[in-house]
Design a protein around this motif. Sequence first.
Motif, PDB file in Angstrom:
ATOM      1  N   PHE A 277     -11.460 -13.076   7.928  1.00 37.55           N
ATOM      2  CA  PHE A 277     -12.909 -12.198   8.266  1.00 37.55           C
ATOM      3  C   PHE A 277     -13.264 -11.828   6.651  1.00 37.55           C
ATOM      4  CE2 PHE A 277     -11.206 -11.895  12.153  1.00 37.55           C
ATOM      5  CZ  PHE A 277     -11.563 -10.829  12.915  1.00 37.55           C
ATOM      6  N   ILE A 278     -14.606 -11.899   6.685  1.00 41.87           N
ATOM      7  CA  ILE A 278     -15.476 -11.559   5.483  1.00 41.87           C
ATOM      8  C   ILE A 278     -15.927 -10.077   5.662  1.00 41.87           C
ATOM      9  CG2 ILE A 278     -16.733 -12.195   3.591  1.00 41.87           C
ATOM     10  CD1 ILE A 278     -15.603 -14.395   3.890  1.00 41.87           C
ATOM     11  N   GLY A 279     -15.697  -9.194   4.941  1.00 40.67           N
ATOM     12  CA  GLY A 279     -16.424  -7.887   4.927  1.00 40.67           C
ATOM     13  C   GLY A 279     -17.300  -7.626   3.979  1.00 40.67           C
ATOM     14  N   ILE A 290     -23.181   4.844  -4.842  1.00 36.66           N
ATOM     15  CA  ILE A 290     -21.896   5.268  -4.057  1.00 36.66           C
ATOM     16  C   ILE A 290     -21.316   4.423  -2.937  1.00 36.66           C
ATOM     17  CG2 ILE A 290     -20.796   7.364  -3.264  1.00 36.66           C
ATOM     18  CD1 ILE A 290     -21.556   7.636  -6.167  1.00 36.66           C
ATOM     19  N   GLN A 291     -20.076   3.993  -3.151  1.00 41.24           N
ATOM     20  CA  GLN A 291     -19.275   3.107  -2.352  1.00 41.24           C
ATOM     21  C   GLN A 291     -18.714   4.127  -1.221  1.00 41.24           C
ATOM     22  OE1 GLN A 291     -17.487  -0.737  -2.951  1.00 41.24           O
ATOM     23  NE2 GLN A 291     -15.483   0.373  -2.875  1.00 41.24           N
ATOM     24  N   VAL A 292     -19.102   3.974   0.086  1.00 38.15           N
ATOM     25  CA  VAL A 292     -18.159   4.829   1.147  1.00 38.15           C
ATOM     26  C   VAL A 292     -16.919   4.078   1.451  1.00 38.15           C
ATOM     27  CG1 VAL A 292     -18.522   5.791   3.393  1.00 38.15           C
ATOM     28  CG2 VAL A 292     -20.503   5.721   2.115  1.00 38.15           C
ATOM     29  N   GLU A 293     -16.879   2.718   1.699  1.00 38.45           N
ATOM     30  CA  GLU A 293     -15.609   2.121   2.232  1.00 38.45           C
ATOM     31  C   GLU A 293     -15.803   0.626   1.967  1.00 38.45           C
ATOM     32  OE1 GLU A 293     -14.074   3.432   6.032  1.00 38.45           O
ATOM     33  OE2 GLU A 293     -14.044   1.161   6.600  1.00 38.45           O
ATOM     34  N   ALA A 294     -14.642   0.261   1.546  1.00 42.84           N
ATOM     35  CA  ALA A 294     -14.496  -1.406   1.454  1.00 42.84           C
ATOM     36  C   ALA A 294     -13.150  -1.713   2.167  1.00 42.84           C
ATOM     37  CB  ALA A 294     -14.470  -1.931  -0.222  1.00 42.84           C
ATOM     38  N   GLY A 295     -13.203  -1.910   3.410  1.00 41.78           N
ATOM     39  CA  GLY A 295     -12.280  -2.275   4.126  1.00 41.78           C
ATOM     40  C   GLY A 295     -11.257  -0.850   4.526  1.00 41.78           C
ATOM     41  N   TYR A 326      -4.129  -3.059   1.423  1.00 36.47           N
ATOM     42  CA  TYR A 326      -3.536  -3.085   2.832  1.00 36.47           C
ATOM     43  C   TYR A 326      -4.648  -2.876   3.519  1.00 36.47           C
ATOM     44  CZ  TYR A 326      -1.398  -2.788   7.359  1.00 36.47           C
ATOM     45  OH  TYR A 326      -0.679  -2.764   8.622  1.00 36.47           O
ATOM     46  N   TYR A 327      -5.407  -3.867   4.448  1.00 33.39           N
ATOM     47  CA  TYR A 327      -6.204  -3.668   5.410  1.00 33.39           C
ATOM     48  C   TYR A 327      -5.933  -3.989   6.689  1.00 33.39           C
ATOM     49  CZ  TYR A 327      -9.003  -4.457   1.213  1.00 33.39           C
ATOM     50  OH  TYR A 327      -9.138  -4.445  -0.165  1.00 33.39           O
ATOM     51  N   GLU A 328      -6.395  -3.071   7.770  1.00 28.72           N
ATOM     52  CA  GLU A 328      -5.942  -3.555   9.109  1.00 28.72           C
ATOM     53  C   GLU A 328      -7.327  -3.907  10.081  1.00 28.72           C
ATOM     54  OE1 GLU A 328      -2.048  -1.240  10.909  1.00 28.72           O
ATOM     55  OE2 GLU A 328      -3.793   0.330   9.969  1.00 28.72           O
ATOM     56  N   HIS A 367      -6.662 -11.813   7.968  1.00 32.36           N
ATOM     57  CA  HIS A 367      -6.833 -11.404   6.475  1.00 32.36           C
ATOM     58  C   HIS A 367      -8.194 -10.928   6.344  1.00 32.36           C
ATOM     59  CE1 HIS A 367      -5.482 -11.877   2.347  1.00 32.36           C
ATOM     60  NE2 HIS A 367      -6.789 -12.082   2.157  1.00 32.36           N
ATOM     61  N   LEU A 368      -8.727 -10.221   5.406  1.00 28.78           N
ATOM     62  CA  LEU A 368      -9.957  -9.677   5.080  1.00 28.78           C
ATOM     63  C   LEU A 368     -10.158  -9.943   3.550  1.00 28.78           C
ATOM     64  CD1 LEU A 368     -12.428  -7.991   5.905  1.00 28.78           C
ATOM     65  CD2 LEU A 368     -11.143  -6.096   5.015  1.00 28.78           C
ATOM     66  N   ILE A 369     -11.330 -10.549   3.527  1.00 28.36           N
ATOM     67  CA  ILE A 369     -11.905 -10.795   2.203  1.00 28.36           C
ATOM     68  C   ILE A 369     -13.164  -9.983   1.688  1.00 28.36           C
ATOM     69  CG2 ILE A 369     -12.877 -12.678   0.526  1.00 28.36           C
ATOM     70  CD1 ILE A 369     -11.394 -14.636   2.156  1.00 28.36           C
ATOM     71  N   LEU A 370     -12.804  -9.331   0.661  1.00 27.97           N
ATOM     72  CA  LEU A 370     -14.071  -8.479   0.409  1.00 27.97           C
ATOM     73  C   LEU A 370     -14.502  -8.692  -1.031  1.00 27.97           C
ATOM     74  CD1 LEU A 370     -12.336  -5.071   1.628  1.00 27.97           C
ATOM     75  CD2 LEU A 370     -14.669  -6.024   2.456  1.00 27.97           C
ATOM     76  N   MET A 371     -15.735  -8.577  -1.575  1.00 28.12           N
ATOM     77  CA  MET A 371     -16.090  -9.172  -2.876  1.00 28.12           C
ATOM     78  C   MET A 371     -17.249  -8.128  -3.341  1.00 28.12           C
ATOM     79  SD  MET A 371     -17.355 -12.956  -3.768  1.00 28.12           S
ATOM     80  CE  MET A 371     -15.809 -13.592  -3.657  1.00 28.12           C
ATOM     81  N   ASN A 372     -17.214  -7.746  -4.635  1.00 27.33           N
ATOM     82  CA  ASN A 372     -18.304  -7.178  -5.143  1.00 27.33           C
ATOM     83  C   ASN A 372     -19.834  -7.906  -4.800  1.00 27.33           C
ATOM     84  OD1 ASN A 372     -17.133  -4.930  -6.321  1.00 27.33           O
ATOM     85  ND2 ASN A 372     -16.592  -6.234  -8.364  1.00 27.33           N
TER      86      ASN A 372
END
Length: 594
Positions: A277-279, A290-295, A326-328, A367-372
Motif C-alpha cells: 500500500f502507498i500512503g 504540521i503533520q497529523v499522522e503518517a501511518g 510498525y504500521y497496521e 506493507h505500507l510505504i510512506l514518503m516525504n
Amino acid sequence: MKIQNLIFPKEDICTKRDLYVRLDEKAQLYMDLSEIRFRKYGTAHFDTYFNSFSAEKWFQYTDVKKISLVLYLKGKFLLTIRHKERVYPNLVNETVLHEVEISSTEKGEYIFPIQTSLKNGMYAFSLRALEQNSVYYGGYYDAQVERKNHVNLGIVICTYKRESFVLKNLASIKKEILENSDCIMQDHLEVFITDNAKTLKRKELEGSKVHIFPNKNVGGAGGFTRGMIEVLEYNKKEKKPITNVLLMDDDVCIETEALYRTYTLLTVLKEDYKDSFIGGAMLRLDFPEIQVEAGAAWNGGKLISRKGNLNLIYCEACLFNEIEEYYEFQAWWYCTIPIRVIREDNLPLPIFIRGDDVEYGLRNMKHLILMNGISLWHEPFERKYSSSMFYYILRNRMIDNAVRKINYTQKEMYEELKQQVIDETLKFRYKNAHLLMDGVEDFLRGVDWFLKLDGEKKHQEVMAKGYRLKEQGDLMDYGLYEFERNRGEGKKQYMKRKLSCNGLLLTPNHNTIVPLNEARIINFHRANRVFHYDYYSRKGFYTKCDKKEILKCFQRLRKIKKLSMQRYDKCVKEFYTRQKEFTNLTFWKKYLGI
C-alpha cells in the motif's frame, strides 16, 4: 526517468514557503513565476519536505539505479549536494557529496549525477549565488531504470456535500495531469467520484477520464466500496485496466505532485513490494506545516498515530519521517491499494463510518510505504464534532476486532463503555452516553440483524438522537470560556470534588460555558446549565444537570453489562465466522441498491 519534480509553493494550494525551500534575505521567491531570484551570495536550501530526495525509500523499495539532479539555472552558482541522515534523536549526520560551480548567461539545463554508496537518509542540495541576478527555475530528480511496471491509477473520492473541495481538486488534476500532454501520467489516470449526497453537477463534471456515481448516503464505507465496485466494472470493459486504486477523502487539498510521485513509485516498485500500500501523510489545512499522522497502528482499538505533530519546516522532522515504524493500516484520506487486493469476494465492511479503513488494512495490508512529499492537507478532526460518532465508536471497534480475531474481551469492552458513559454523563451529555450504549446493544443483536441493516436509515436515526450545533446562546462569554478552558485545581479542591461526586451531591450554583472538544469533568463541578461551545464554527448546544437522567444512564449501563455477559462472546464468534456474508459483491449491490 523523471521520478520526482522540484516544486514551488502555490497560492491556491500551500504558501508555507519553508516546506519547499529555505531562503536567506538575499534570495526572493516569486510564486507566480515559479522561480527564485538571487542577489550576490544569496542562498537557498532544498533539504525540505517537498524537495529533498528520500534516498532510503527509493533504493529500498524500487529498482532505480543511478540518481541525477537536474536543475534549470541562469547566472553563477555554487551547487552543494549533501547526504543527511538522522542517526540518533537530535543528531544528524551530514556529508557533502558534490560541490560544483555553474555559470551561464542564459537559462540552461544542468545534470548532476549523485555518485555515492550512501543510500539511506535523504539527498538534498543548496544553491549559493556567486553573482547578482542569478535565477533558479526548478528541476527534478532523474533515475536510471531498467524495468518499469505497467501502472494505471484510479482515484476514488467519496463525497458528501463537499463541492468546493472536490471541484478545486478536480480542476487541479485536470489542468496538471489529465489535460497536460507533458505529464507522463496523462493516459494512466482515471477519477471515480461517488456522490453520497447526489448534489454534484454530473453532466458538467464528467468526461472521458472523470466518472461520477450518485450513491446512497451510506457513509465513507459505502462510498469508497461503491468506488471500488465501479473500478472492477471499469476493468471488465476497458483495455487499460486500473492496476492501483487510490482512496482519497473529499475535504482535502491535494498537491498533484503527490499523485505524480505515487505513480512513479508504483512504476518502479521491486517485485517483492508490488503488493504494498502507498500512503499519504495527513497535514493540517489550517497549519499546513504540521503533520497529523503518517501511518498508524490499530492496537486493538487503542489507536497509535505515527509521527504526529511534527513541524515539517524543519529538516530534522523530515529526517524523522524517513524512519520506518510498525504500521497496521493507512487511513483512507490517501491510501493506494493494489487492484489484486480489491476483489468481488474481498470488499470492505459495511460499517458506515469510522473503522472501515482500519479493518480493510488489517485484513489486506502486507506493507505500507510512506514518503516525504506524498501527502495532503485535511480539515482537522477537532473541527468536526458530531454526536453520531459516539454510536459508532465502540460498535465498530467490536466488529473490527471480532472479524480480525483480535482479543477484546467482554470485560475490556464493558470497562471502556462504562468509562466513556461516566465521562459523558458527568459532562451532562446524556444523549452521547445513550448513543454509546445504543451501539453496543446493536452489536449484541448479532450478524443477522447486521445483514438486514439499512445503513442510511440507521444513520438518520442516530443523527436525530444526538446534539446539534446551534448559533451562540445567551451564555456566550469569552472570558468565562477561557477561564474554563484553562481551569485548574489544587489537591483540596480535587478531594472536595471527588467526595461530592463532582458536585452531584450538592446543589448546583452556577451556569457556565465549556470548550466543546476540550471539556473536562472539572468544568462541570456544581454547574447547572452549560453551553458547550465550538470555537471553530461559533456554535454549540446546551445541556443541564439532570440527576434523573444520570440515574437512567447508570441503570441502562447495568442492564447492558448483564446482556453483554450473555451474548458478547457468541456475537464475536458470529462476526468472525460469517464475515464473508457481508464483504462480497452480491451483498454490497443489495446494500447499495445497484
